[in-house]
Motif scaffolding. Structure first.
Motif, PDB file in Angstrom:
ATOM      1  N   LEU A 124       0.854  -1.189   0.000  1.00 46.91           N
ATOM      2  CA  LEU A 124       0.000   0.000   0.000  1.00 46.91           C
ATOM      3  C   LEU A 124       0.890   1.239   0.000  1.00 46.91           C
ATOM      4  CD1 LEU A 124      -2.726  -0.984   2.630  1.00 46.91           C
ATOM      5  CD2 LEU A 124      -3.091  -0.627   0.182  1.00 46.91           C
ATOM      6  N   SER A 125       0.746   2.064  -1.010  1.00 43.83           N
ATOM      7  CA  SER A 125       1.510   3.314  -1.052  1.00 43.83           C
ATOM      8  C   SER A 125       0.952   4.282  -0.012  1.00 43.83           C
ATOM      9  CB  SER A 125       1.424   3.928  -2.449  1.00 43.83           C
ATOM     10  OG  SER A 125       0.083   4.313  -2.720  1.00 43.83           O
ATOM     11  N   ASP A 126       1.690   5.359   0.220  1.00 46.58           N
ATOM     12  CA  ASP A 126       1.225   6.368   1.179  1.00 46.58           C
ATOM     13  C   ASP A 126      -0.113   6.954   0.742  1.00 46.58           C
ATOM     14  OD1 ASP A 126       3.454   5.962   2.703  1.00 46.58           O
ATOM     15  OD2 ASP A 126       4.596   7.612   1.804  1.00 46.58           O
ATOM     16  N   ALA A 127      -0.262   7.193  -0.561  1.00 42.82           N
ATOM     17  CA  ALA A 127      -1.522   7.750  -1.055  1.00 42.82           C
ATOM     18  C   ALA A 127      -2.669   6.768  -0.820  1.00 42.82           C
ATOM     19  CB  ALA A 127      -1.395   8.079  -2.541  1.00 42.82           C
ATOM     20  N   ALA A 128      -2.424   5.485  -1.079  1.00 44.78           N
ATOM     21  CA  ALA A 128      -3.465   4.478  -0.869  1.00 44.78           C
ATOM     22  C   ALA A 128      -3.873   4.417   0.599  1.00 44.78           C
ATOM     23  CB  ALA A 128      -2.969   3.114  -1.343  1.00 44.78           C
ATOM     24  N   ARG A 129      -2.890   4.457   1.504  1.00 50.48           N
ATOM     25  CA  ARG A 129      -3.194   4.407   2.935  1.00 50.48           C
ATOM     26  C   ARG A 129      -3.999   5.636   3.359  1.00 50.48           C
ATOM     27  NH1 ARG A 129      -0.066   1.054   6.178  1.00 50.48           N
ATOM     28  NH2 ARG A 129       0.051   2.633   7.816  1.00 50.48           N
ATOM     29  N   ALA A 130      -3.664   6.791   2.789  1.00 53.59           N
ATOM     30  CA  ALA A 130      -4.382   8.013   3.154  1.00 53.59           C
ATOM     31  C   ALA A 130      -5.843   7.944   2.718  1.00 53.59           C
ATOM     32  CB  ALA A 130      -3.689   9.217   2.522  1.00 53.59           C
ATOM     33  N   TRP A 131      -6.097   7.431   1.519  1.00 49.64           N
ATOM     34  CA  TRP A 131      -7.473   7.323   1.030  1.00 49.64           C
ATOM     35  C   TRP A 131      -8.263   6.255   1.790  1.00 49.64           C
ATOM     36  CZ3 TRP A 131     -10.134  10.415  -2.169  1.00 49.64           C
ATOM     37  CH2 TRP A 131      -9.438  11.284  -3.019  1.00 49.64           C
ATOM     38  N   LEU A 132      -7.598   5.139   2.130  1.00 53.20           N
ATOM     39  CA  LEU A 132      -8.309   4.012   2.740  1.00 53.20           C
ATOM     40  C   LEU A 132      -8.555   4.182   4.236  1.00 53.20           C
ATOM     41  CD1 LEU A 132      -6.539   0.954   1.024  1.00 53.20           C
ATOM     42  CD2 LEU A 132      -8.816   1.869   0.535  1.00 53.20           C
ATOM     43  N   ALA A 133      -7.776   5.029   4.894  1.00 54.69           N
ATOM     44  CA  ALA A 133      -7.826   5.133   6.360  1.00 54.69           C
ATOM     45  C   ALA A 133      -9.243   5.276   6.921  1.00 54.69           C
ATOM     46  CB  ALA A 133      -6.937   6.283   6.822  1.00 54.69           C
ATOM     47  N   PRO A 134     -10.112   6.122   6.345  1.00 54.17           N
ATOM     48  CA  PRO A 134     -11.451   6.271   6.944  1.00 54.17           C
ATOM     49  C   PRO A 134     -12.367   5.067   6.730  1.00 54.17           C
ATOM     50  CG  PRO A 134     -10.863   8.174   5.579  1.00 54.17           C
ATOM     51  CD  PRO A 134      -9.897   7.095   5.265  1.00 54.17           C
ATOM     52  N   TYR A 135     -11.970   4.143   5.861  1.00 50.92           N
ATOM     53  CA  TYR A 135     -12.881   3.061   5.475  1.00 50.92           C
ATOM     54  C   TYR A 135     -12.477   1.690   6.014  1.00 50.92           C
ATOM     55  CZ  TYR A 135     -14.191   6.597   2.019  1.00 50.92           C
ATOM     56  OH  TYR A 135     -14.591   7.761   1.411  1.00 50.92           O
ATOM     57  N   VAL A 136     -11.314   1.575   6.612  1.00 52.83           N
ATOM     58  CA  VAL A 136     -10.780   0.265   6.981  1.00 52.83           C
ATOM     59  C   VAL A 136     -11.715  -0.454   7.946  1.00 52.83           C
ATOM     60  CG1 VAL A 136      -8.886  -0.933   8.139  1.00 52.83           C
ATOM     61  CG2 VAL A 136      -8.401   0.957   6.585  1.00 52.83           C
ATOM     62  N   ARG A 137     -11.961  -1.735   7.651  1.00 50.64           N
ATOM     63  CA  ARG A 137     -12.782  -2.592   8.506  1.00 50.64           C
ATOM     64  C   ARG A 137     -12.049  -3.910   8.708  1.00 50.64           C
ATOM     65  NH1 ARG A 137     -18.018  -3.070   4.990  1.00 50.64           N
ATOM     66  NH2 ARG A 137     -18.447  -4.673   6.559  1.00 50.64           N
TER      67      ARG A 137
END
Length: 446
Positions: free
Chosen positions: A324-337
């Motif tokens: 996961l790139s930094d950009a991917a982690r930033a976008w996914l952070a609010p949605y992680v389950r």
């Protein structure tokens, strides 16, 4: 001349002279409710069966006597041969009688018919090949077939076997669609298929060259499966190799630009935020759309910074892990389950339609004149192209994308500018969707 009468009037009588005989068969003919006797005279002229009807038995007998005499005289003419020729003739007739008995054929096999069949077959063969050799080869070929299976039945059994093996829904749908058309075209045993038949079928398909090739691949897989099941001889595989296949021109590799990625993510964030994780993983991890649709949140190891594509969910049936790139982690952070499907939508077309609908809604709100042009597989193509530009490592990108280094080199090498590659992996989410500000995260490491 002998006349052999039946014991009852309802049975036929036979009139014979030498080796020649004719039959008279009594019948009843009903006309306007009245029943009349009718007598049918039956005899053979060469290979032709002759039937003549008489209303009077005496006339039928008289005609039978005349015909049997004529036929016997012809036979006598034939037998006016030299002793050697007569021996050959009688031996040939005896051989055909033995064959008739072995085949349990109801009618005798005429000598001229047997000679004609031999001559027709002999004309088609080289002088050095005997007819018996051809028959032996035929028997060897067909002894490879253990069970006669019609093409439609083989197709149904083949698809059921693939379902049992756990093949993906998309693959099974494609098999059913393409092979159902094939089964409808051939209602005959698989063992009777030939190369020319398959060539004609392929040539007559009204579809693009790429679709024809995909159809041929399924047919080839089906026939190989039939050979293993002893439904078809192995020679059919050789005939498959001789089929002329259409030449499909490779389609251009279309990629989204960083600006288009920004528009896609902003539109989904505004209209369909539940679609953001699927789009992010396609764009920054290079998963195929079908793989994202199968992905579960338990396979997104956010804390470890990676996504696992299991063998059961990968197109190539090979497990792989993508960082996961930094950009991917930033976008996914609010949605992680911890678990559950990453995509709320089932089906590739439905997912694409939902994203395009969000894009249209946002463009309409901005009163943009041109519609957004969706590029099929554009997010995956973009990941491979931009990732290769950043890393310059074919093997690494091939592992991450679940593809071969040769394919990565052929389709993605030097396809995009290096500046666009950096911009792609620095497409970050807004700090506040209304403000348009971005989170200042570092660029992705090579």
């Amino acid at each position: 001349m002998k006349t052999r009468h039946s014991k009852t009037a309802s049975k036929p009588l036979e009139i014979a002279l030498g080796n020649v005989s004719v039959r008279i068969v009594p019948e009843q003919n009903v006309v306007n409710g009245a029943t009349y006797e009718r007598f049918t005279l039956i005899y053979f002229e060469g290979n032709e069966r002759i039937r003549r009807r008489f209303s009077d038995l005496a006339k039928a007998k008289a005609e039978a006597d005349l015909i049997v005499t004529k036929l016997a005289n012809r036979e006598g003419e034939v037998l006016k041969l030299s002793p050697a020729d007569r021996a050959i003739y009688t031996q040939s007739v005896d051989l055909l009688r033995d064959l008739q008995a072995k085949l349990r054929a109801p009618d005798s096999i005429p000598l001229n018919y047997a000679v004609k069949e031999y001559a027709d077959a002999r004309r088609l063969l080289p002088a050095c090949v005997s007819l018996k050799q051809v028959v032996d080869d035929y028997l060897v070929r067909h002894n490879q077939v253990r069970e006669e299976k019609l093409v439609p039945d083989a197709v149904n059994e083949f698809i059921a076997a693939k379902e049992q093996a756990g093949r993906g829904d998309r693959h099974l749908r494609d098999l059913r669609c393409r092979l159902a058309r094939f089964a409808a075209a051939f209602s005959l045993p698989v063992a009777q298929l030939t190369g020319p038949m398959l060539q004609t079928y392929l040539d007559d398909l009204d579809m693009a060259a790429r679709s024809k090739l995909n159809t041929f691949k399924h047919i080839r897989t089906l026939i190989r499966w039939c050979v293993r099941r002893k439904y078809a001889p192995r020679d059919l595989l050789d005939e498959l190799d001789g089929i002329e296949k259409p030449e499909a021109k490779p389609s251009p590799t279309l990629v989204f630009t960083p600006a288009e990625l920004r528009e896609i993510l902003d539109a989904t964030l505004t209209v369909r935020p539940d679609l953001v994780p699927a789009m992010v993983i396609c764009a920054f991890c290079g998963l195929r759309t079908a793989e994202v649709l199968r992905l579960d949140w338990s396979e997104v190891r956010f804390e470890q910074g990676l996504v696992e594509v299991t063998a059961a969910k990968a197109k190539t049936a090979t497990r792989r892990v993508v960082a996961l790139s930094d950009a991917a982690r930033a976008w996914l952070a609010p949605y992680v389950r911890s678990e559950g499907p990453v995509s709320p939508v089932n089906g590739e077309n439905r997912l694409h339609d939902a994203v395009v609908a969000a894009l249209r809604q946002c463009r309409a709100a901005r009163k943009a004149k041109l519609p957004f042009r969706w590029k099929r597989n554009g997010l995956r193509h973009a990941f491979c192209s931009y990732r290769l530009s950043v890393t310059q490592d074919l093997n690494r990108v091939a592992l991450e994308a679940g593809n071969s280094p040769a394919m990565i080199h052929a389709h993605y090498k030097e396809l995009v500018p290096a500046a666009d590659a950096q911009a792609w992996f620095n497409t970050l989410p807004p700090e506040n969707p209304a403000s348009g500000k971005v989170i200042p995260l570092p660029a992705i490491a090579a």
